[in-house]
Every structure is written in C-alpha cells, then in structure tokens.
Design an enzyme around this catalytic site. Structure first.
Site, PDB file in Angstrom:
ATOM      1  CB  THR A   1      -0.943  -0.027   1.196  1.00  0.00           C
ATOM      2  OG1 THR A   1      -1.811   0.927   1.095  1.00  0.00           O
ATOM      3  CG2 THR A   1       0.206   0.047   2.698  1.00  0.00           C
ATOM      4  CG  ASP A   2      -0.803   4.633  -0.945  1.00  0.00           C
ATOM      5  OD1 ASP A   2      -1.631   4.106  -0.363  1.00  0.00           O
ATOM      6  OD2 ASP A   2      -1.735   5.626  -2.150  1.00  0.00           O
ATOM      7  CD  GLU A   3      -3.451   2.921   4.750  1.00  0.00           C
ATOM      8  OE1 GLU A   3      -2.922   3.294   6.319  1.00  0.00           O
ATOM      9  OE2 GLU A   3      -4.428   3.310   4.171  1.00  0.00           O
TER      10      GLU A   3
ATOM     11  CE1 TYR B   1      -2.818  -2.656   6.129  1.00  0.00           C
ATOM     12  CE2 TYR B   1      -3.026  -0.473   5.281  1.00  0.00           C
ATOM     13  CZ  TYR B   1      -3.306  -1.360   5.090  1.00  0.00           C
ATOM     14  OH  TYR B   1      -2.556  -1.954   3.549  1.00  0.00           O
TER      15      TYR B   1
ATOM     16  CE  LYS C   1       0.357  -4.032   3.174  1.00  0.00           C
ATOM     17  NZ  LYS C   1      -0.349  -5.297   2.683  1.00  0.00           N
TER      18      LYS C   1
ATOM     19  NE  ARG D   1     -19.617   3.937   9.047  1.00  0.00           N
ATOM     20  CZ  ARG D   1     -19.223   4.855   9.760  1.00  0.00           C
ATOM     21  NH1 ARG D   1     -18.150   5.468  10.031  1.00  0.00           N
ATOM     22  NH2 ARG D   1     -19.978   4.974  11.185  1.00  0.00           N
TER      23      ARG D   1
HETATM   24  P1  NAD Z   1      -9.705  -6.801   2.317  1.00  0.00           P
HETATM   25  O1  NAD Z   1      -9.681  -6.808   3.978  1.00  0.00           O
HETATM   26  O2  NAD Z   1     -11.007  -7.060   2.435  1.00  0.00           O
HETATM   27  O3  NAD Z   1      -9.157  -8.469   2.809  1.00  0.00           O
HETATM   28  C1  NAD Z   1      -8.408  -9.227   3.269  1.00  0.00           C
HETATM   29  C2  NAD Z   1      -7.962 -11.109   2.796  1.00  0.00           C
HETATM   30  O4  NAD Z   1      -7.447 -10.901   3.558  1.00  0.00           O
HETATM   31  C3  NAD Z   1      -9.993 -11.883   3.442  1.00  0.00           C
HETATM   32  O5  NAD Z   1     -10.160 -12.066   2.862  1.00  0.00           O
HETATM   33  C4  NAD Z   1      -8.943 -11.693   4.404  1.00  0.00           C
HETATM   34  O6  NAD Z   1      -9.880 -13.241   5.326  1.00  0.00           O
HETATM   35  C5  NAD Z   1      -8.217 -12.935   4.588  1.00  0.00           C
HETATM   36  N1  NAD Z   1      -6.960 -12.191   5.383  1.00  0.00           N
HETATM   37  C6  NAD Z   1      -6.413 -11.724   6.695  1.00  0.00           C
HETATM   38  N2  NAD Z   1      -6.148 -12.825   6.962  1.00  0.00           N
HETATM   39  C7  NAD Z   1      -5.775 -13.764   6.870  1.00  0.00           C
HETATM   40  C8  NAD Z   1      -5.488 -14.697   7.390  1.00  0.00           C
HETATM   41  N3  NAD Z   1      -4.245 -14.996   8.686  1.00  0.00           N
HETATM   42  N4  NAD Z   1      -4.466 -15.979   6.738  1.00  0.00           N
HETATM   43  C9  NAD Z   1      -5.206 -15.802   5.535  1.00  0.00           C
HETATM   44  N5  NAD Z   1      -6.263 -15.067   4.470  1.00  0.00           N
HETATM   45  C10 NAD Z   1      -5.943 -14.359   5.733  1.00  0.00           C
HETATM   46  O7  NAD Z   1      -8.293  -6.392   2.095  1.00  0.00           O
HETATM   47  P2  NAD Z   1      -7.842  -5.725   0.950  1.00  0.00           P
HETATM   48  O8  NAD Z   1      -9.199  -4.573   0.534  1.00  0.00           O
HETATM   49  O9  NAD Z   1      -8.438  -6.839  -0.811  1.00  0.00           O
HETATM   50  O10 NAD Z   1      -6.789  -5.233   0.355  1.00  0.00           O
HETATM   51  C11 NAD Z   1      -5.527  -7.085   0.621  1.00  0.00           C
HETATM   52  C12 NAD Z   1      -4.514  -6.563   0.071  1.00  0.00           C
HETATM   53  O11 NAD Z   1      -4.508  -4.376  -0.778  1.00  0.00           O
HETATM   54  C13 NAD Z   1      -3.506  -6.507   1.135  1.00  0.00           C
HETATM   55  O12 NAD Z   1      -2.935  -6.311   1.446  1.00  0.00           O
HETATM   56  C14 NAD Z   1      -3.935  -4.602   1.806  1.00  0.00           C
HETATM   57  O13 NAD Z   1      -2.456  -3.873   2.359  1.00  0.00           O
HETATM   58  C15 NAD Z   1      -3.397  -3.704  -0.149  1.00  0.00           C
HETATM   59  N6  NAD Z   1      -3.669  -2.852  -0.852  1.00  0.00           N
HETATM   60  C16 NAD Z   1      -5.349  -2.726  -0.365  1.00  0.00           C
HETATM   61  C17 NAD Z   1      -5.618  -0.981  -0.925  1.00  0.00           C
HETATM   62  C18 NAD Z   1      -7.162  -0.797  -0.428  1.00  0.00           C
HETATM   63  O14 NAD Z   1      -7.261   0.237  -0.662  1.00  0.00           O
HETATM   64  N7  NAD Z   1      -8.412  -1.517  -0.257  1.00  0.00           N
HETATM   65  C19 NAD Z   1      -5.175  -0.285  -1.103  1.00  0.00           C
HETATM   66  C20 NAD Z   1      -3.301  -0.446  -1.381  1.00  0.00           C
HETATM   67  C21 NAD Z   1      -3.092  -1.845  -1.095  1.00  0.00           C
HETATM   68  O1  TDX Z   2     -17.078   6.440   7.598  1.00  0.00           O
HETATM   69  C1  TDX Z   2     -15.622   6.869   7.227  1.00  0.00           C
HETATM   70  N1  TDX Z   2     -15.280   8.250   7.440  1.00  0.00           N
HETATM   71  C2  TDX Z   2     -14.397   9.016   6.946  1.00  0.00           C
HETATM   72  O2  TDX Z   2     -14.077  10.153   6.997  1.00  0.00           O
HETATM   73  C3  TDX Z   2     -14.414   5.949   7.078  1.00  0.00           C
HETATM   74  C4  TDX Z   2     -14.311   4.835   7.231  1.00  0.00           C
HETATM   75  C5  TDX Z   2     -13.495   7.000   6.901  1.00  0.00           C
HETATM   76  N2  TDX Z   2     -13.057   8.233   7.257  1.00  0.00           N
HETATM   77  C6  TDX Z   2     -12.120   8.347   5.552  1.00  0.00           C
HETATM   78  C7  TDX Z   2     -10.803   8.061   6.065  1.00  0.00           C
HETATM   79  C8  TDX Z   2     -10.143   8.174   5.496  1.00  0.00           C
HETATM   80  O3  TDX Z   2      -9.334   9.899   4.910  1.00  0.00           O
HETATM   81  O4  TDX Z   2     -11.812   7.967   4.842  1.00  0.00           O
HETATM   82  C9  TDX Z   2     -10.413   7.485   4.109  1.00  0.00           C
HETATM   83  C10 TDX Z   2     -10.652   6.554   3.537  1.00  0.00           C
HETATM   84  O5  TDX Z   2     -10.984   5.615   4.382  1.00  0.00           O
HETATM   85  P1  TDX Z   2     -10.446   4.081   4.630  1.00  0.00           P
HETATM   86  O6  TDX Z   2     -11.821   3.109   3.367  1.00  0.00           O
HETATM   87  O7  TDX Z   2     -10.629   3.503   5.898  1.00  0.00           O
HETATM   88  O8  TDX Z   2      -9.522   3.804   3.999  1.00  0.00           O
HETATM   89  P2  TDX Z   2      -7.444   4.646   3.931  1.00  0.00           P
HETATM   90  O9  TDX Z   2      -7.377   4.583   5.779  1.00  0.00           O
HETATM   91  O10 TDX Z   2      -7.092   5.628   3.195  1.00  0.00           O
HETATM   92  O11 TDX Z   2      -6.103   3.054   3.850  1.00  0.00           O
HETATM   93  C11 TDX Z   2      -7.555   2.210   2.584  1.00  0.00           C
HETATM   94  O12 TDX Z   2      -6.269   2.544   1.733  1.00  0.00           O
HETATM   95  C12 TDX Z   2      -5.160   1.800   1.700  1.00  0.00           C
HETATM   96  C13 TDX Z   2      -7.519   0.434   3.062  1.00  0.00           C
HETATM   97  O13 TDX Z   2      -8.193   0.249   4.155  1.00  0.00           O
HETATM   98  C14 TDX Z   2      -6.054   0.063   3.169  1.00  0.00           C
HETATM   99  O14 TDX Z   2      -6.248  -1.435   3.118  1.00  0.00           O
HETATM  100  C15 TDX Z   2      -5.018   0.227   2.002  1.00  0.00           C
HETATM  101  O15 TDX Z   2      -3.662  -0.272   2.130  1.00  0.00           O
END
Ligand code: NAD
Ligand code: TDX
Length: 331
Positions: free
Chosen positions: A120-122, A147, A151, A190
């Site tokens: 992730t970019d975080e 988190y 990562k 959400r």
């Molecule tokens: P998500 O939370 O929707 O899914 C995570 C999955 O991993 C789930 O299916 C969960 O059951 C599985 N999991 C969790 N713990 C586990 C374990 N111990 N063993 C096996 N499986 C397990 O997450 P996502 O948003 O799909 O993110 C996927 C990947 O992409 C992550 O590595 C996250 O850091 C990265 N990422 C997400 C975002 C984003 O915006 N969502 C952005 C950049 C990178």
């Molecule tokens: O109810 C909310 N209200 C709100 O203002 C929630 C849930 C979030 N927020 C804000 C927080 C953040 O600035 O919105 C923005 C996005 O929030 P999230 O969806 O929780 O994402 P973020 O914290 O940016 O992280 C996401 O992007 C990078 C993913 O959850 C990570 O897994 C990924 O690595």
C-alpha cells in the site's frame, strides 16, 4: 500456470481471481484464505467451479509450504487491512501482515517460486495538503498507523529476502481502491450502505484529507502486468491520478444518490489520520506501458453505487455489526 492467490476471498483478491478466470481460463487458480470477517465465500461464488478455495491461515507454515510447492507463482494479498481496526487492536495485524508475509517468503524461498507482494501507499506516511509532491519508488518509508507499520515491515522482509536469498519477488504499493465487493467498514461502501439503510453518512474530522482513488480493476490489471513483465527485486507504485478530498467524495456520492450534499454527520477524527496520499505512477507507465482504464471517477462511483444497490444480499448481513462497532468508538 498454477497460481496461488492468498487473501483471494477479500475485496481486491476476489476481483483479481475473477479477472484471472476471465482472462486465463487455462490457469489453475488456488485461493488460500482464512475467511476472516473480511473474507467471503460469496465473493468467489461467480467462479467457484473454476478455482480451488482452501480455507487456511497464511501463518500456517506447513500448509503454505505445501500450496507453494504446487504453484508456479504466488500473488500475496492476505492481510488485515482496516486502519481503524488496527488502532483498536494491532495484534492480528502483526500476526497476519508480518508473520504471514514471512511465512510466504520462506515457502517461496524453499520452493523457488515467483512472488508478487501486494502493498500500500500508506507505508510512505502522509504528504502535506499544500505541497504538490507525490510518492515515488524512492520516497522513504514513514508509516503512521499500526496497519501501515506492519505493511512496511512486510515490504522490508520481501526486500531482504530478495537481496539475501535471491527470491524472485516484486512489490507493488497501490493507492486507495474502490469498486465491488469492498467491505462495508471502508469509507466509500460505508457511506453508500449508510444511505441505503437510512443511516446518515459519517465524515471523520474536517474531511480535508486527500486519498488517491483507483478502481480495483485497474489495480489488478497493473498487478498482472507486474507479474508478467515486472523485474524481480523491483517495487512499482500503482495509481491513477485520482486525488480527491473526503468531503468532495462524500458530497458527490450523496448527490448521485439523490440526497442533499450536506446530509451527513461529522464524527471525531481518526487518531493519527494521514492528511494526503498521492502516487506518481510514471515508472509503471514508462517501463511497463500500463495505464488505467477507469479514468472517470464519477462514472466508477456511479457503477459502484449501483453494485451495492443490487447486491444487498452480499453486504446486508455485515452492516449492523460494523455500525455497532463504529458506534462504540463514537464514529
Ligand atoms: P480485505 O480486508 O478486503 O481482504 C483481506 C483478505 O485476507 C480477506 O479475504 C481475509 O479473509 C484474508 N485474510 C486475513 N487474514 C488472513 C490470514 N491470517 N490468513 C489467510 N487469509 C487472511 O483487503 P483488501 O482491501 O482486498 O486488500 C488486499 C491487499 O491489498 C492487502 O494486502 C492490502 O494491504 C492491499 N491494499 C489495499 C488497498 C485498498 O484500498 N483496499 C490499497 C492498497 C493496497
Ligand atoms: O466512515 C468513515 N469516514 C471517513 O471520513 C471512514 C471509514 C473513513 N473515513 C476517511 C478516513 C480516510 O481519510 O476516509 C478515508 C478513507 O478511509 P478508509 O476507507 O478507511 O481507507 P484508508 O484508511 O485510506 O486505507 C485504505 O487505503 C489503503 C485501505 O483500507 C487500506 O487497506 C489501503 O492500504
């Protein structure tokens, strides 16, 4: 090609598996997923006959080793991913994100299997709101939350295993994804499902925080490109020039859903809330010829709203528990 996808029942992983089955019906795809609260069998229902789903933990070294031994490549998505959950209880993040990645690395090292690690970019921390700088591959790591710290630790392990053991691994650091099958704890789903269930959307703090939005299919498209043509040892940043502040996204969404754009609640800010993320994706464009296809964010948002409208059976059972947890935290 025998492909092992960890975390393939989560948001991005499930969309990745759908695209794998669509684009490469000849591949043998195995998903390893613990099916935590964030994973769902239903997300894989459209492809269930074309894949193998193994319910198991990515920290289970014996299981991971056996599955990796039977694979030509591993794409590692499995992680605990929600910043608010990490603030409330960091332990599962240490276990899955750090020990889980270590476990995958040891298995690919033992069996000489190609790995793509999804990050992730975080990990780069926050950018200032008033400075046009963006993250690049050489931006120093500076994670803010439990988190992002886990990562970052996982990324460092991958780099060390490449250097010390010659593991053939690539890393990608992507910006915020949106699209179908995203858990309703995350910002965009959400707010959509709050409106659909008669609740008011919730904005943290002032809403000035900027996120760099990318459609999940574009993220996965870039992961494919890196898996097929990326250089082992390299890190690639994935982004789609999608910077928007949270207030703007929320107001856009409310208007699209036929509500007054101010029809939301302001709730206490997230602890340590990063101000801005922004990706400079030029090396992915220049070196691998990748470009995003979903460049109209409003169109992507409209389609995502439609998906949640049409798939209440997928998210409905999760919604009350998620909102109860937020209520306990005052958010
Ligand atoms: P998500 O939370 O929707 O899914 C995570 C999955 O991993 C789930 O299916 C969960 O059951 C599985 N999991 C969790 N713990 C586990 C374990 N111990 N063993 C096996 N499986 C397990 O997450 P996502 O948003 O799909 O993110 C996927 C990947 O992409 C992550 O590595 C996250 O850091 C990265 N990422 C997400 C975002 C984003 O915006 N969502 C952005 C950049 C990178
Ligand atoms: O109810 C909310 N209200 C709100 O203002 C929630 C849930 C979030 N927020 C804000 C927080 C953040 O600035 O919105 C923005 C996005 O929030 P999230 O969806 O929780 O994402 P973020 O914290 O940016 O992280 C996401 O992007 C990078 C993913 O959850 C990570 O897994 C990924 O690595």
């Amino acid at each position: 090609m025998r492909l092992l996808v960890t975390g393939g029942a989560g948001f991005i992983g499930a969309n990745f598996v759908h695209s794998a089955v669509r684009a490469h019906p000849e591949y043998a795809v195995t998903v390893l997923d613990a099916l935590t609260y964030a994973g769902s069998r239903e997300s894989l229902a459209p492809v269930e006959d074309q894949i193998r789903l193994v319910q198991g933990d990515v920290t289970d070294a014996g299981l991971v080793s056996r599955l990796v031994a039977d694979s030509d490549a591993v794409v590692h998505f499995a992680a605990e991913t929600h910043v608010d959950n990490a603030l409330a209880d960091p332990e599962p993040f240490l276990r899955t994100n750090v020990i889980g990645t270590f476990t995958v690395l040891e298995a690919v090292r033992r069996h000489g299997v190609r790995l793509h690690h999804v990050s992730t970019d975080e990990v780069y921390g926050e950018l200032a709101l008033d400075n046009p700088a963006r993250f690049t591959e050489s931006t120093p790591y500076n994670p803010s939350s439990p988190y992002s710290a886990t990562k970052a630790a996982a990324d460092m392990l991958v780099r060390a295993w490449v250097r010390s053991y010659g593991v053939r691994a690539t890393i990608s650091n992507c910006s915020n994804n949106y699209g179908p099958y995203q858990h309703v704890e995350k910002f965009i789903p959400r707010q959509i499902t709050n409106v659909l269930t008669g609740r008011r959307p919730k904005l943290y703090g002032s809403g000035a925080n900027i996120r760099d939005w990318i459609h999940v299919d574009d993220h996965n498209d870039a992961v494919w490109r890196i898996l097929e043509s990326g250089q082992p040892g390299r890190t690639y940043l994935i982004g789609a020039d999608g910077e928007r502040d949270n207030l703007t996204v929320l107001r856009t969404l409310l208007k699209m859903m036929g509500h007054d754009p101010d029809d939301f609640d302001r709730v206490p800010d997230r602890a340590g809330h990063d101000l801005r993320y922004a990706i400079d994706p030029s090396s992915l464009y220049d070196e691998l010829g990748w470009a995003p296809k979903h460049t109209d964010f409003d169109e992507g948002l409209r389609a995502t709203i439609e998906w949640y409208r049409n798939n209440e059976s997928w998210w409905g059972p999760l919604k009350d528990a998620v909102e109860a947890r937020y209520e306990q935290r005052g958010q």
